[in-house]
Design a protein around this motif. Sequence first.
Motif, PDB file in Angstrom:
ATOM      1  N   UNK A 259       0.941  -1.234  -0.087  1.00 32.83           N
ATOM      2  CA  UNK A 259       0.081  -0.091   0.032  1.00 32.83           C
ATOM      3  C   UNK A 259       0.863   1.262  -0.015  1.00 32.83           C
ATOM      4  N   UNK A 260       0.724   1.955  -0.952  1.00 32.30           N
ATOM      5  CA  UNK A 260       1.513   3.162  -1.121  1.00 32.30           C
ATOM      6  C   UNK A 260       0.964   4.264  -0.346  1.00 32.30           C
ATOM      7  N   UNK A 261       1.857   5.288  -0.105  1.00 31.22           N
ATOM      8  CA  UNK A 261       0.882   6.557   0.556  1.00 31.22           C
ATOM      9  C   UNK A 261       0.771   7.664  -0.739  1.00 31.22           C
ATOM     10  N   UNK A 262       1.707   7.652  -1.538  1.00 28.62           N
ATOM     11  CA  UNK A 262       2.008   8.439  -2.624  1.00 28.62           C
ATOM     12  C   UNK A 262       2.095   7.701  -4.028  1.00 28.62           C
ATOM     13  N   UNK A 263       1.161   7.726  -4.881  1.00 28.77           N
ATOM     14  CA  UNK A 263       1.620   6.977  -6.077  1.00 28.77           C
ATOM     15  C   UNK A 263       1.285   8.117  -7.367  1.00 28.77           C
ATOM     16  N   UNK A 264       1.918   9.021  -7.339  1.00 29.71           N
ATOM     17  CA  UNK A 264       1.839  10.179  -8.256  1.00 29.71           C
ATOM     18  C   UNK A 264       0.661  10.574  -8.798  1.00 29.71           C
ATOM     19  N   UNK A 265       0.670  11.788  -9.695  1.00 23.03           N
ATOM     20  CA  UNK A 265      -0.672  12.469  -9.990  1.00 23.03           C
ATOM     21  C   UNK A 265      -1.354  11.417 -10.784  1.00 23.03           C
ATOM     22  N   UNK A 266      -2.251  10.542 -10.189  1.00 22.88           N
ATOM     23  CA  UNK A 266      -3.167   9.753 -11.024  1.00 22.88           C
ATOM     24  C   UNK A 266      -4.484  10.244 -10.958  1.00 22.88           C
ATOM     25  N   UNK A 267      -5.261   9.735 -11.669  1.00 23.23           N
ATOM     26  CA  UNK A 267      -6.867  10.219 -11.604  1.00 23.23           C
ATOM     27  C   UNK A 267      -7.458  10.362  -9.996  1.00 23.23           C
ATOM     28  N   UNK A 268      -7.090   9.207  -9.463  1.00 30.07           N
ATOM     29  CA  UNK A 268      -7.572   9.248  -8.104  1.00 30.07           C
ATOM     30  C   UNK A 268      -7.020  10.327  -7.029  1.00 30.07           C
ATOM     31  N   UNK A 269      -5.802  10.662  -7.335  1.00 33.21           N
ATOM     32  CA  UNK A 269      -5.697  11.791  -6.427  1.00 33.21           C
ATOM     33  C   UNK A 269      -6.422  13.093  -6.685  1.00 33.21           C
ATOM     34  N   UNK A 270      -6.484  13.241  -8.065  1.00 33.86           N
ATOM     35  CA  UNK A 270      -7.481  14.428  -8.403  1.00 33.86           C
ATOM     36  C   UNK A 270      -8.864  14.344  -8.005  1.00 33.86           C
ATOM     37  N   UNK A 271      -9.347  13.157  -8.102  1.00 30.26           N
ATOM     38  CA  UNK A 271     -10.598  12.699  -7.599  1.00 30.26           C
ATOM     39  C   UNK A 271     -10.679  13.094  -5.965  1.00 30.26           C
ATOM     40  N   UNK A 272      -9.811  12.861  -5.238  1.00 28.36           N
ATOM     41  CA  UNK A 272     -10.026  13.199  -4.054  1.00 28.36           C
ATOM     42  C   UNK A 272      -9.636  14.738  -3.561  1.00 28.36           C
ATOM     43  N   UNK A 273      -8.684  15.433  -4.489  1.00 27.08           N
ATOM     44  CA  UNK A 273      -8.767  16.828  -4.218  1.00 27.08           C
ATOM     45  C   UNK A 273     -10.158  17.480  -4.584  1.00 27.08           C
ATOM     46  N   UNK A 274     -10.765  16.778  -5.939  1.00 25.32           N
ATOM     47  CA  UNK A 274     -11.864  17.391  -6.121  1.00 25.32           C
ATOM     48  C   UNK A 274     -12.945  17.163  -4.685  1.00 25.32           C
ATOM     49  N   UNK A 275     -13.014  16.147  -4.258  1.00 24.66           N
ATOM     50  CA  UNK A 275     -14.019  15.854  -3.110  1.00 24.66           C
ATOM     51  C   UNK A 275     -13.647  17.014  -2.215  1.00 24.66           C
ATOM     52  N   UNK A 276     -12.454  17.251  -1.836  1.00 25.09           N
ATOM     53  CA  UNK A 276     -12.351  17.883  -0.459  1.00 25.09           C
ATOM     54  C   UNK A 276     -12.709  19.433  -0.944  1.00 25.09           C
ATOM     55  N   UNK A 277     -12.307  20.051  -2.065  1.00 26.86           N
ATOM     56  CA  UNK A 277     -12.963  21.413  -2.582  1.00 26.86           C
ATOM     57  C   UNK A 277     -14.518  21.387  -2.631  1.00 26.86           C
TER      58      UNK A 277
ATOM     59  N   UNK B 253     -16.494  19.546  -1.401  1.00 23.74           N
ATOM     60  CA  UNK B 253     -17.017  19.364   0.118  1.00 23.74           C
ATOM     61  C   UNK B 253     -16.967  20.617   0.985  1.00 23.74           C
ATOM     62  N   UNK B 254     -15.966  21.124   0.849  1.00 25.72           N
ATOM     63  CA  UNK B 254     -15.730  22.355   1.644  1.00 25.72           C
ATOM     64  C   UNK B 254     -16.769  23.463   1.322  1.00 25.72           C
ATOM     65  N   UNK B 255     -17.006  23.429   0.089  1.00 28.12           N
ATOM     66  CA  UNK B 255     -18.005  24.444  -0.488  1.00 28.12           C
ATOM     67  C   UNK B 255     -19.297  24.131  -0.099  1.00 28.12           C
ATOM     68  N   UNK B 256     -19.570  22.920  -0.379  1.00 25.98           N
ATOM     69  CA  UNK B 256     -21.013  22.556  -0.082  1.00 25.98           C
ATOM     70  C   UNK B 256     -21.279  22.485   1.611  1.00 25.98           C
ATOM     71  N   UNK B 257     -20.249  22.270   2.404  1.00 27.58           N
ATOM     72  CA  UNK B 257     -20.478  22.283   3.673  1.00 27.58           C
ATOM     73  C   UNK B 257     -20.551  23.750   4.338  1.00 27.58           C
ATOM     74  N   UNK B 258     -20.039  24.641   3.517  1.00 26.13           N
ATOM     75  CA  UNK B 258     -20.355  26.169   4.134  1.00 26.13           C
ATOM     76  C   UNK B 258     -21.612  26.449   3.688  1.00 26.13           C
ATOM     77  N   UNK B 259     -21.972  26.024   2.668  1.00 30.27           N
ATOM     78  CA  UNK B 259     -23.335  26.430   1.958  1.00 30.27           C
ATOM     79  C   UNK B 259     -24.449  25.548   2.331  1.00 30.27           C
ATOM     80  N   UNK B 260     -24.265  24.830   3.494  1.00 30.93           N
ATOM     81  CA  UNK B 260     -25.103  23.809   3.561  1.00 30.93           C
ATOM     82  C   UNK B 260     -26.473  24.146   4.213  1.00 30.93           C
ATOM     83  N   UNK B 261     -26.553  25.221   5.065  1.00 35.77           N
ATOM     84  CA  UNK B 261     -28.099  25.875   5.300  1.00 35.77           C
ATOM     85  C   UNK B 261     -28.854  26.078   4.170  1.00 35.77           C
TER      86      UNK B 261
END
Lengths: 140, 801, 113
Positions: free
Chosen positions: B523-541, B543-551
């Motif tokens: 199991x690797x911690x870092x496996x380069x700029x793969x689609x998965x990494x971008x998916x995670x970054x997308x989720x975070x961004x 996610x934060x946006x939607x959480x702040x606008x949740x109400x």
Amino acid sequence: MRTNDLILQTVTKVILFIILLFSIHLFFAGHYYPGGGFIGGLMTAGALVLLLLAFDMKTVANILPVNYRIMTAIGLLFSIGTGAGSLLFNVPFLTHAFTDVYLPLLGKTSLHTAVLFDIGVYLVVIGVTMTIIQTIGEDE
Amino acid sequence: MSLLHLAIVSPLLLAVIIPIFSKSIRQIHTGWFVLPLPVVLFSYFLSFISTTSHQGTVYESFEWIPSLGINFAAKIDGLGLLFALLISGIGSLVVLYSIYYLEKDKEQLGSFYVYLLMFMGAMFGVVLSDNLIVMYGFWELTSISSFLLIGYWYHREKSRYGAQKSMLITVFGGLAMLGGIILLYIMTGSFSISEIITQSDRVLEHTLLIPALICFLLGAFTKSAQFPFHIWLPDAMEAPTPVSAYLHSATMVKAGIYLVARMSPVFAESPVWLWLVGGFGIVTLFWGSFSAVKQTDLKSILAFSTVSQLGLIMSLLGVGAAALHYDGIDDNVFTVATTAAVFHLINHATFKGSLFMVVGIVDHETGTRDIRKLGGLMHLMPITFTLAIIGAFSMAGLPPFNGFLSKEMFFTGMVKILQMDLFSLSTWGLLFPVLAWIASVFTFIYSMKLVFRTFTGKYKPEGLKKKPHEAPLGMLISPVVLGSLVIIFGLFPNILSHNLISPAMASILPSLLSPGDMFDVHIYFWHGPTPELFMTIGVVILGILLYLTLPKWERAYHLLPEKLTLNKVYDKGLESIQTGSFKLTRFYMNGYIRTYLVYIFAFFILILGYTLYKKDAFVIDTAHVSSIGFYELVLSVLIVVSTITILFAKSRLTSIILLGAVGYTVALFFVVFRAPDLALTQLVIETVSVALFLLCFYHLPKLKKEESKIPFKLTNALISIGVGAIVTAIALSANSTKLFESISQFYVDNTYIRAAGKNMVNVILVDFRGFDTLFEICVLAIAALGIFAMIKLRLTRGKEG
Amino acid sequence: MEIVMAFVVGIIFMAATYLMLSKSLLRIIIGTGLLSHGTHLLVLTMGGLKNGAAPLLGEHAPSYNDPLPQALILTAIVIAFGVTSFFLVLAYRAYQELGTDNMDRLRGTKINE
């Protein structure tokens, strides 16, 4: 239940013992001739019922202060105990044993564990019949 | 019985004696007596790691019902051991936690720990049994103990509702699974899992494959709360929090996952399996995380989050099955889904366990779990807050926690679907990564909501029942241990990969391995700029946006009408089943004894008549018939006349006397038919009975004239004549046919030799068939006691009686 | 004789069934009593009648009546007594408590729940 029938009462006094003796005879004869625990027990119970009919409940309860429910329980214990006793000799439940012994006066007598079992049946039958009759009779 | 068997049943054995401890030793919390057991078991199971990590298995069996092929076979392999460690490990922590959570003066600790131990033993049984029937037994026991634990606070109506719901749904699934087990037995002739796996080719070609597969999946989906059966899990949150942490997040709900993993070698090559497991998993993942966001109760959030995470693991197992269609393991990239499933299973147990315990602490210290009343607890409960952060960030898939690693692998597995070219995955397969990504966004939102709504924001002391402060040390130990594991597994995931993940994968995908081979998991911690990494970054961004606008967009949840929710469907269904069955029963059980008697007699006539006709049994053979004597004829006439007269008797006394006449005639019959014992008995019994009837005489109602209509009488007459005719026919035929030699001769021959008696009837009663007599006098005694009770014990019901 | 007995038993059964289907409790009890008498005779008849002496070895007869049905009947007689008396008491207690012996009014369940 209160009766005051002189003839019935007098006859009962005489006949009762005859019936009782006959019932005991029936009980012991059971292994060879007609009789046994059921019949003996029922006959005894029949005698007691006659007593009840001739006199009243209270009188009978004074003469024979027997708790028939406990009698039933003792009878059941006898029967189950006889059955379970055979387990001690490493034979299946309810296996009976018998032997002939010579007793003074009586001569050759056969002893059989089935009699013990039958005593249980005898007691249960008396106990049950009398419990039923007594509870119903007492109920006003 | 080996040590392994003892380990499996040891919790059950302890459960037997625990009530004694809880009753007699009140000063010490009962939990302390329970705690050593899971700890010892955990270390015991740890010792098997060296075996399983070299693809070895331990197999112990002892015969239970050998004639049916049911043996208590215990088997430890990679998958079973992983679960056993989870059960004992989390079990120890939960017991420790519960000692502080449940107060010894207020709660019925005896029953709590009995249920908990029952569950633990049952769970070991599920994951370590190699025999499907034995596993099924333990499986249902987990449902029952879960029912008892959810209903632990049985005075609350919601607890009872939740307990019943979980019981109905999981037992329904269990029964379906039993059906699947039997279907598998029909296909393979074995209940042993190892044996069935060797015959998987045969199973896959069999026509019963699909029914069996669906039955098993029903079992797994109900247990693991997959959509649409997930509705029981949120209601199960009425259980005490240690129970929720243990049963409803870490172990029991994973039994379904276990079942899918365990049966993968049998079914996984079927495309239906891949679609069903993967499809239901991904839908559950989405629906669970979507629903979690709208919850306001902390435990409800966790419940839906558990549902969604279970869906995640389930979908990974489904997708992982695709690997079976590609050869070799070196270049087989699809096994990554299975790796991720096993890895996430462990991770989920750690972070969700700690989160449940954190929520339990919050509930315990503030008196509420309502997120609207909570806030600003960060300064009051710093350790709890830290633990919550660790757990929630791991759940959201943020580095450096273990959830990040398994989430990345999950994305990898889902993205890899696009490369598959089987079962039309290339077209519909796109749904998998898309749903996975959306679900991850929601997961991120509710994770943030869970932490920040509780611990940051405005502190609202007025809404709280208690003054909150940090939990006692003992209560913090277990979540701290789990929290540290979250970090350790996050930073050093490879301590698991060789010891636990690889052996477990070998159990799930054995056909990919050649003998002696093993999965090489890294199991690797870092496996380069793969689609998965971008998916995670997308989720975070996002996610934060939607959480702040949740109400602002939260209201969208109310668009779905209340009536259409699955819970409503369940409630309505349950209600209509109850009223429906009530009506159906009422239709023929109308409360009249007469009706029931008519049923009985009608069946009596029909069945016996049909049998006589079908078997051609009705014969009259006069060859062996005995002569008719004068006395017998007189008696026959007498008995018939008295019998018929009873029918027309107008008064009670006449009927009783006529019945007595019949009885005495029967006794005389016994005399002429040479049955002296019977004659004597019948005479005495009849006397006593008549006395009895007369005793009751005063109490009995007067006979009224039967005022009934002609049809009523006609049916009665018809049925009576039918019964009489059938009995006559049977009596005649029984005399005329001799199918086999009578056993009576045995008694005639042996009465004196074996039993030293001469009266055969009595010897049969007391000796040969003494058991009958024993039971008979028991029945008599019971009847006498019943009569005694009926007369003497009167329930006081006031004046109305 | 067996054929005659078969019809006698049939008639007893018929009468017993008719009584048991009636509305009055007492009739039902008498019906059950009658039914047990019928059953005893039925079992005895099925075993064959008058095949030999009474089943006592003391008779030294060449053949005996079948002892097994007799043993079964003996048990049945006593049990029937226990059950009949139980039923009798049940009936009169029910009558005492509920004030009716009409079976149409003695119903186990409420209809309008």
